[in-house]
Design a protein around this motif. Structure first.
Motif, mmCIF file in Angstrom:
data_model
loop_
_atom_site.group_PDB
_atom_site.id
_atom_site.type_symbol
_atom_site.label_atom_id
_atom_site.label_comp_id
_atom_site.label_asym_id
_atom_site.label_seq_id
_atom_site.Cartn_x
_atom_site.Cartn_y
_atom_site.Cartn_z
ATOM 1 N N ASN B 165 18.777 77.740 119.197
ATOM 2 C CA ASN B 165 18.254 78.861 118.409
ATOM 3 C C ASN B 165 19.097 79.136 117.181
ATOM 4 N N THR B 166 20.416 79.024 117.319
ATOM 5 C CA THR B 166 21.258 79.256 116.149
ATOM 6 C C THR B 166 20.960 78.224 115.064
ATOM 7 N N ALA B 167 20.856 76.978 115.484
ATOM 8 C CA ALA B 167 20.580 75.919 114.511
ATOM 9 C C ALA B 167 19.255 76.187 113.809
ATOM 10 N N GLU B 168 18.276 76.606 114.586
ATOM 11 C CA GLU B 168 16.970 76.918 114.001
ATOM 12 C C GLU B 168 17.093 78.073 113.009
ATOM 13 N N GLY B 169 17.886 79.085 113.416
ATOM 14 C CA GLY B 169 18.083 80.238 112.531
ATOM 15 C C GLY B 169 18.687 79.828 111.206
ATOM 16 N N VAL B 170 19.662 78.940 111.247
ATOM 17 C CA VAL B 170 20.309 78.506 110.005
ATOM 18 C C VAL B 170 19.306 77.721 109.165
ATOM 19 N N ARG B 171 18.517 76.873 109.826
ATOM 20 C CA ARG B 171 17.527 76.100 109.061
ATOM 21 C C ARG B 171 16.449 76.994 108.473
ATOM 22 N N GLN B 172 16.192 78.121 109.138
ATOM 23 C CA GLN B 172 15.105 78.995 108.688
ATOM 24 C C GLN B 172 15.563 80.036 107.665
ATOM 25 N N ILE B 173 16.781 79.960 107.189
ATOM 26 C CA ILE B 173 17.200 80.928 106.179
ATOM 27 C C ILE B 173 16.263 80.797 104.991
ATOM 28 N N PRO B 174 15.628 81.893 104.557
ATOM 29 C CA PRO B 174 14.666 81.789 103.467
ATOM 30 C C PRO B 174 15.296 81.145 102.220
ATOM 31 N N GLN B 175 14.528 80.277 101.576
ATOM 32 C CA GLN B 175 15.009 79.582 100.381
ATOM 33 C C GLN B 175 15.451 80.595 99.328
ATOM 34 N N ASP B 176 14.801 81.769 99.322
ATOM 35 C CA ASP B 176 15.150 82.790 98.332
ATOM 36 C C ASP B 176 16.612 83.193 98.445
ATOM 37 N N TYR B 177 17.070 83.385 99.680
ATOM 38 C CA TYR B 177 18.459 83.808 99.862
ATOM 39 C C TYR B 177 19.409 82.706 99.390
ATOM 40 N N ASN B 178 19.025 81.468 99.696
ATOM 41 C CA ASN B 178 19.862 80.358 99.247
ATOM 42 C C ASN B 178 19.881 80.273 97.726
ATOM 43 N N ASN B 179 18.697 80.548 97.117
ATOM 44 C CA ASN B 179 18.637 80.534 95.656
ATOM 45 C C ASN B 179 19.527 81.612 95.060
ATOM 46 N N VAL B 180 19.493 82.790 95.676
ATOM 47 C CA VAL B 180 20.363 83.869 95.200
ATOM 48 C C VAL B 180 21.814 83.407 95.259
ATOM 49 N N ALA B 181 22.185 82.807 96.369
ATOM 50 C CA ALA B 181 23.562 82.340 96.535
ATOM 51 C C ALA B 181 23.903 81.299 95.475
ATOM 52 N N LYS B 182 22.943 80.406 95.188
ATOM 53 C CA LYS B 182 23.205 79.360 94.201
ATOM 54 C C LYS B 182 23.367 79.939 92.810
ATOM 55 N N VAL B 183 22.463 80.849 92.465
ATOM 56 C CA VAL B 183 22.522 81.427 91.118
ATOM 57 C C VAL B 183 23.820 82.213 90.938
ATOM 58 N N LEU B 184 24.253 82.900 91.995
ATOM 59 C CA LEU B 184 25.481 83.693 91.892
ATOM 60 C C LEU B 184 26.731 82.825 92.079
ATOM 61 N N ARG B 185 26.518 81.573 92.408
ATOM 62 C CA ARG B 185 27.621 80.640 92.679
ATOM 63 C C ARG B 185 28.584 81.224 93.708
ATOM 64 N N LEU B 186 28.071 81.665 94.834
ATOM 65 C CA LEU B 186 28.924 82.190 95.902
ATOM 66 C C LEU B 186 29.776 81.063 96.465
ATOM 67 N N SER B 187 31.007 81.401 96.858
ATOM 68 C CA SER B 187 31.867 80.396 97.477
ATOM 69 C C SER B 187 31.356 80.121 98.895
ATOM 70 N N LYS B 188 31.864 79.046 99.497
ATOM 71 C CA LYS B 188 31.417 78.667 100.847
ATOM 72 C C LYS B 188 31.645 79.797 101.839
ATOM 73 N N MET B 189 32.819 80.420 101.731
ATOM 74 C CA MET B 189 33.151 81.510 102.649
ATOM 75 C C MET B 189 32.206 82.682 102.452
ATOM 76 N N GLN B 190 32.020 83.045 101.169
ATOM 77 C CA GLN B 190 31.128 84.168 100.867
ATOM 78 C C GLN B 190 29.727 83.869 101.372
ATOM 79 N N TYR B 191 29.294 82.647 101.151
ATOM 80 C CA TYR B 191 27.959 82.261 101.577
ATOM 81 C C TYR B 191 27.831 82.436 103.083
#
Lengths: 669, 278
Positions: B165-191
């Motif tokens: 379930n955890t693995a599924e949860g990580v895979r299901q993180i909405p692309q939008d949130y990942n895009n926000v992280a990418k645009v803000l250039r969050l560090s690995k830890m912050q992400y």
């Protein structure tokens, strides 16, 4: 100078299962200036969001790239902040935390207190200080979008990217937010690129609207400048004289894309050769005006069929610009076009690349008038001199006059007429392009003070009592060339026999039109809704009845007002065309071709006309070469056009260039 | 009741309280009837003197001591039910905590890395179908002691649903949130802490809920085999001594505790996952 953002020949392909590739975007190039607001519009699936993502750096172009301030973009960054369609707020963070997260990540250089101040400033900017501690789930859609905008603006991005930012909101919230966004953008001077499918939203917000064709391989189909002055207000922009013509142009573009997609799915349009002709299925364009009569008559009275053209459809087009687009994109086989259009398209009108268009037939002469609003009549204005005196009395007021197309005789004659009284048509008045059928409503709304257009749109203003005719073209240049048959040069080369048959059919139709015994019947034909769709009451003046100027005087019989055949109407005239070339150059529409002889010979297919009249047995229709005499007494000498141009008092910077004529392929085949 | 309600008119506050009470009563009536019916049927089938199972009345009579004193301690394994349950819960707590730590860790790893997913997923898929008790001999052989073996069985039972379930949860993180992280250039830890963990929280808690349920199922079986203090061995012991009534009471306890465990994890999850994610 380099543009602020350059989208440089971007292609985007997606791999498909089975080894194929889907081409989403093909060769997109666009420059965006600093502080500009540009919208991308197109049908869903046309790749506009993909393009936005490429600019954001969230997606990579297959070839080509994005340059922001001289540096290539290859990864996302806070200098190109995105406002996502579904807001993309982190649901486990409050409004303040969402914004702080972005500010802390992007503005590391600032101190903690400064960052805090930025966060508070932007929460207040979007009016959400009362909801700063709320979680996104507790906010309405409009509030969430405000948070997303605040988050984006707080980062002080160089470029703000908006992906259908108001798509999920109700109309009222959307309207308020649009105004808010406009205000914020104007104050902060941020450059914006927005994806939308809402025509009115694009018009309200944008400086330029980039319209994308349908995918696959979507391209930029057309770029529309929005000349509405800022600051704009949602309820006021609709009153701008250009608003509805711009809106129509966009709707027209989108509908056309829809039709194209549908046609792509259906059988492709192929030439049906029959009766010794290369193509008997023709699609001919016209704009609803009284002088489209020859086309209607040829269709309804069977002249097309008589010459073997069995499947002619007449396509009612909303504006001359649509006609030009239809011709150059090969959507139309031919069209009744304004007299200057073949020349202007051949020389490269506006930003379009030159596409040779030829004419072998003049369809009509005269038929235009200049209408002014009724209030000018009440002010005692009866003549051009009165109008000039009135303009001198009111130097601080902007007077706007409508024209139908830069290359039309309406534009050239109105300008000539104004200039003959010493009125500079660009400085003393403002000219704006509006399609003919919309002139009356714009005059009524007070967006324009008058216009020059073809009938029945002058008589309609008279009929409705909102305007009067100050001059007809008989008062400016009696017997001038008005509508011509325009086809692409390449088309004429490909289908020479078809072209000839078309010219013959239309000459006969023109002859039919000028027999006054047929006029009542023709009136019945052209007033049908699929053609002009006008009331006969205001279509009759000039065409059948005496002409009513709307000044309270008795209507005057103007026999040559709609001329289709008599006095050698139909023969393309080199001197007239040369006069048009000089006028197009005089007003800066196109440069004057140094090789004007070559241009005229190329554009005027007198050889086709010649063959047609000889086949029909009416060779006396060929016109003699003679100078043009205008009503104001000026005589145009066709032997020295450049000298004539130099001698004009009122003119723009005239460019004289050598024009290279090529066959020219359609841009979007 | 009706008389009271009528008298309450004119006093809205009392009225409201009475309404509330009535509502609760209304909700309790159907289950109460069901339970009474169940007991009646049970009593009917077991009232003959030759019945193999005790009737409800007999059950209560025989286990009265167990019911009134759940905390007695006579040494050895002769302890009150509460102590027995407590011992079992202790094993579950250790095993389940280990499972949660390892499961969430491995889950995030396989969810975030495609390579890890490719490498480990087949192993998980095979091992997760192994019944918990089948692990017991192996773990006894490995640990040589009862206590760690039981804990290992709990661990190995609970860990698979948590991982998956955890693995599924990580895979299901909405692309939008990942895009926000990418645009803000969050560090690995912050992400990890601002996006990945909160975004996959609902899935993680689903895994934990399934995991705790399975642990509780497994502990009874494991304890039956390894002996010592614990509710599982208590049942086994009762069976060996033909104390069927004790078994019935123990089953009731197990059911109630299992339900409470499930509610507990659910309740904890409601604190972590925000409203938008539910």
């Amino acid at each position: 100078m380099r543009a602020f953002v350059e989208i440089d020949h971007v292609d985007k392909e997606f791999p498909l299962a089975g080894g194929d590739r889907y081409i989403a975007l093909r060769n997109i190039s666009l420059d965006i200036q600093q502080g500009e607001f540009v919208s991308l519009i197109g049908h869903s699936g046309c790749g506009k969001s993909t393009l936005l993502n490429i600019v954001a750096g969230l997606d990579r172009a297959s070839t080509g790239g994005i340059v922001l301030e001289g540096k290539e973009v290859n990864e996302p960054g806070p200098d190109r902040m995105v406002v996502f369609q579904n807001y993309s707020l982190l649901p486990w963070k409050t409004v303040r935390q969402n914004i702080s997260l972005a500010v802390d990540a992007a503005l590391k250089k600032l101190s903690k207190d400064e960052r805090k101040a930025v966060v508070e400033e932007h929460i207040n900017l979007v009016g959400l200080s009362h909801a700063a501690e709320k979680l996104p789930a507790e906010l309405s859609g409009g509030m969430k979008q405000r948070v997303a905008i605040a988050r984006a603006l707080a980062l002080r991005p160089k470029l703000l990217l908006l992906d259908e930012p108001f798509g999920a909101l109700d109309a009222l919230t959307r309207g308020n937010l649009q105004e808010r966004l406009m205000q914020i953008c104007q104050e902060s001077g941020v450059t914006c690129l927005m994806v939308t499918h809402d025509v009115d939203e694009a018009l309200l917000l944008s400086d330029r609207i980039v319209m994308l064709t349908n995918g696959p391989a979507a391209q930029i189909g057309q770029i529309l400048e929005v000349p509405i002055p800022r600051p704009r207000h949602r309820l006021e922009v609709v009153n701008h004289p250009n608003y509805y013509s711009l809106r129509n142009e966009m709707i027209y573009f989108l509908n056309q894309q829809k039709r194209l997609s549908r046609r792509k799915q259906a059988a492709p349009s192929v030439a049906i050769a029959r009766n010794g002709l290369e193509k008997v299925n023709l699609n001919l364009g016209f704009v609803p005006l009284t002088d489209c009569a020859p086309l209607v008559v040829a269709k309804e009275k069977g002249f097309f069929e008589k010459y073997g053209l069995e499947q002619v459809t007449l396509s009612r087009e909303p504006s001359w610009k649509a006609i030009a687009e239809g011709l150059t994109s090969d959507r139309l086989d031919g069209a009744a076009v304004v007299a200057g259009m073949p020349l202007a398209l051949t020389l490269g009108l506006g930003n379009m690349s030159p596409i040779p268009v030829v004419t072998a037939l003049t369809l009509s002469r005269n038929g235009n008038a200049i209408t002014l609003g009724k209030r000018f009549h009440n002010e005692g204005i009866r003549t051009l001199e009165d109008f000039k005196a009135y303009l001198d009395r009111t130097p601080d007021t902007t007077h706007t006059l409508g024209i139908v197309h830069p290359s039309s005789m309406h534009n050239l004659m109105l300008r000539h007429w104004l200039a003959s009284a010493g009125i500079d048509p660009d400085r003393d008045v403002t000219l704006t392009t509006i399609s003919p059928a919309q002139m009356v409503s714009n005059l009524k709304a007070g967006n324009i003070d008058g216009y020059c257009a073809g009938e029945p749109w002058n008589s309609r203003a008279v009929h409705e009592g909102i305007g009067f005719v100050i001059a007809t073209d008989l008062d400016i240049w009696n017997g001038h060339c008005e509508k011509v048959l325009g086809v692409r040069d390449a088309w004429a080369e490909q289908y020479p026999e078809t072209h000839l048959a078309l010219v013959k059919a239309l000459i006969e139709a023109c002859q039919y039109c000028d027999d006054r015994r047929n006029r009542e019947e023709i009136l019945g034909l052209i007033c049908q809704p699929q053609y002009i769709g006008s009331e006969p009451a205001y279509t009759r003046p000039g065409f059948i009845d005496p002409y009513n100027y709307g000044t309270g005087d008795e209507p005057v019989p103007l026999l040559p007002f709609n001329q289709f055949f008599v006095n050698k109407t139909n023969c393309p005239d080199a001197v007239e065309d040369l006069w048009m070339l000089t006028q197009l150059a005089r007003w800066g529409v196109v440069p004057f071709p140094r090789n004007w002889q070559e241009v005229l010979t190329h554009v005027r297919r007198i050889d086709v006309f010649d063959r047609a009249v000889h086949d029909l047995g009416v060779p006396h229709l060929i016109r003699d070469r003679s100078p043009v005499t205008l009503a104001d007494g000026t005589v145009f000498n066709p032997d020295d056009p450049i000298h004539y141009l130099n001698g004009l008092a009122i003119k723009r910077d005239v460019r004289v260039e050598e024009i290279k004529l090529n066959q020219g392929t359609p841009v979007a085949a | 009741m009706t008389a009271q309600a009528t008298r309450g008119v004119g006093r809205p506050q009392t009225n409201a309280i009475i309404d509330q009470v009535l509502k609760v009563l209304q909700r309790m009536i159907p289950p109460a009837i069901a339970i009474v019916l169940f007991l009646l049927v049970w009593q009917m089938f077991t009232s003959s003197p030759t019945a193999n199972l005790p009737s409800p009345i007999k059950t209560v009579q025989e286990t009265w001591e167990l019911i009134i004193d759940p905390l007695y301690d006579n040494g050895g394994t002769d302890k009150g039910l509460f102590i027995q349950i407590w011992a079992s819960l202790g094993r579950v707590a250790i095993g389940f905590t280990l499972a949660a730590i390892v499961g969430i860790g491995l889950g995030i790893l396989t969810g975030a890395s495609r390579l890890m997913h490719l490498a480990l997923d087949p192993i998980f898929q095979v091992l997760r179908t192994v019944p918990p008790l089948a692990w017991l001999p192996i773990s006894l052989a490995a640990f040589q002691q009862a206590q760690p073996s039981a804990i290992f069985v709990i661990f190995v039972t609970a860990v698979w649903p948590i991982i998956i379930n955890t693995a599924e949860g990580v895979r299901q993180i909405p692309q939008d949130y990942n895009n926000v992280a990418k645009v803000l250039r969050l560090s690995k830890m912050q992400y990890f802490f601002t996006i990945l963990l909160p975004a996959s929280m609902p899935y993680i808690f689903t895994g934990l809920r399934i995991g705790i349920g399975l642990s509780w199922l497994a502990i009874v079986a494991a304890e039956m085999l390894i002996g010592g203090v614990g509710i599982g061995f208590f049942i086994w012991d009762a069976w060996n001594n033909s104390r069927i009534s004790d078994i019935i009471i123990a089953l009731l306890y197990i059911g109630i505790v299992g339900l409470m465990l499930d509610k507990l994890v659910n309740w904890a999850g409601s604190f972590v996952a925000s409203a938008d994610q539910k």
